[in-house]
Design a protein around this motif. Structure first.
Motif, short mmCIF file in Angstrom:
data_model
loop_
_atom_site.label_atom_id
_atom_site.label_comp_id
_atom_site.label_asym_id
_atom_site.label_seq_id
_atom_site.Cartn_x
_atom_site.Cartn_y
_atom_site.Cartn_z
N LEU A 62 0.83 -1.22 0.00
CA LEU A 62 0.00 0.00 0.00
C LEU A 62 0.86 1.26 0.00
N VAL A 63 1.94 1.24 0.77
CA VAL A 63 2.83 2.42 0.81
C VAL A 63 3.47 2.63 -0.56
N MET A 64 3.90 1.55 -1.19
CA MET A 64 4.52 1.69 -2.51
C MET A 64 3.52 2.21 -3.54
N LEU A 65 2.29 1.73 -3.46
CA LEU A 65 1.28 2.23 -4.40
C LEU A 65 0.92 3.69 -4.12
N SER A 66 1.09 4.13 -2.87
CA SER A 66 0.84 5.55 -2.57
C SER A 66 1.91 6.44 -3.19
N PHE A 67 3.06 5.87 -3.55
CA PHE A 67 4.09 6.65 -4.22
C PHE A 67 3.66 7.09 -5.62
N LEU A 68 2.64 6.48 -6.17
CA LEU A 68 2.18 6.85 -7.50
C LEU A 68 1.48 8.20 -7.50
N VAL A 69 0.95 8.60 -6.34
CA VAL A 69 0.28 9.90 -6.22
C VAL A 69 1.33 10.92 -5.83
N GLY A 70 1.44 11.97 -6.64
CA GLY A 70 2.44 12.98 -6.33
C GLY A 70 2.53 14.01 -7.43
N ASN A 71 3.50 14.86 -7.33
CA ASN A 71 3.66 15.95 -8.29
C ASN A 71 4.72 15.66 -9.34
N HIS A 72 5.11 14.42 -9.52
CA HIS A 72 6.13 14.09 -10.51
C HIS A 72 5.47 13.97 -11.88
N GLU A 73 6.22 14.30 -12.91
CA GLU A 73 5.67 14.29 -14.26
C GLU A 73 6.14 13.08 -15.06
N GLY A 74 7.30 12.57 -14.79
CA GLY A 74 7.80 11.42 -15.53
C GLY A 74 7.08 10.15 -15.10
N ARG A 75 6.94 9.21 -16.02
CA ARG A 75 6.23 7.98 -15.71
C ARG A 75 7.17 6.77 -15.59
N VAL A 76 8.46 6.98 -15.78
CA VAL A 76 9.39 5.86 -15.67
C VAL A 76 9.44 5.36 -14.22
N GLU A 77 9.45 6.30 -13.27
CA GLU A 77 9.47 5.88 -11.88
C GLU A 77 8.20 5.15 -11.48
N ASP A 78 7.07 5.50 -12.12
CA ASP A 78 5.83 4.78 -11.86
C ASP A 78 5.95 3.31 -12.26
N LEU A 79 6.62 3.06 -13.37
CA LEU A 79 6.81 1.68 -13.81
C LEU A 79 7.66 0.89 -12.81
N TRP A 80 8.71 1.53 -12.28
CA TRP A 80 9.55 0.86 -11.30
C TRP A 80 8.77 0.58 -10.00
N VAL A 81 8.01 1.58 -9.54
CA VAL A 81 7.22 1.39 -8.32
C VAL A 81 6.20 0.28 -8.52
N LEU A 82 5.51 0.29 -9.66
CA LEU A 82 4.54 -0.77 -9.94
C LEU A 82 5.21 -2.13 -10.04
N GLY A 83 6.39 -2.17 -10.64
CA GLY A 83 7.12 -3.43 -10.77
C GLY A 83 7.51 -4.00 -9.42
N PHE A 84 8.04 -3.15 -8.53
CA PHE A 84 8.41 -3.62 -7.19
C PHE A 84 7.17 -4.02 -6.38
N ALA A 85 6.10 -3.24 -6.49
CA ALA A 85 4.87 -3.59 -5.78
C ALA A 85 4.31 -4.91 -6.30
N LEU A 86 4.34 -5.12 -7.61
CA LEU A 86 3.85 -6.36 -8.18
C LEU A 86 4.71 -7.55 -7.73
N ALA A 87 6.01 -7.36 -7.68
CA ALA A 87 6.90 -8.43 -7.22
C ALA A 87 6.60 -8.78 -5.77
N LEU A 88 6.35 -7.78 -4.94
CA LEU A 88 6.03 -8.03 -3.55
C LEU A 88 4.68 -8.74 -3.41
N VAL A 89 3.70 -8.34 -4.23
CA VAL A 89 2.39 -9.02 -4.22
C VAL A 89 2.55 -10.48 -4.63
#
Length: 106
Positions: A62-89
């Motif tokens: 849940l904490v990692m998925l909360s990292f998706l909400v923010g003021n960042h414009e690039g989406r590369v970091e979103d892919l990394w966060v989703l990848g790590f969250a998916l691996a943990l799931v």
């Protein structure tokens, strides 16, 4: 380099080579005793995290998925966060399945 006393280059005057049952031969220093048996508990913690560890794992997702909400414009970091969250799931779901089927033979 070895000095005049003969020490150095592997010469230890206060050690002796001994035979240990069910182990390779070992070198014991003067005044020491050979190890007869070592248990895993002697080297540190060896158990599972249990129920608390699984709950904390889901909180990390849940904490990692909360990292998706923010003021960042690039989406590369979103892919990394989703990848790590998916691996943990995947690891947490594998653990659920492993615990559920642990008494059955494969």
């Amino acid at each position: 380099m070895s000095d005049a006393t003969g020490r150095g280059q592997g010469h230890q005057t206060s050690a002796q080579v001994i035979e240990q049952s069910e182990r390779e031969e070992g070198i014991v220093r003067a005044g020491g005793t050979p190890v007869t048996h070592e248990r895993p508990e002697d080297w540190g913690w060896h158990a599972e995290a249990g129920k608390v560890g699984r709950i904390v794992g889901w909180l990390f997702v849940l904490v990692m998925l909360s990292f998706l909400v923010g003021n960042h414009e690039g989406r590369v970091e979103d892919l990394w966060v989703l990848g790590f969250a998916l691996a943990l799931v995947v690891m947490l779901l594998w653990d659920v399945r492993r615990r559920k089927n642990s008494w059955r033979s494969r």
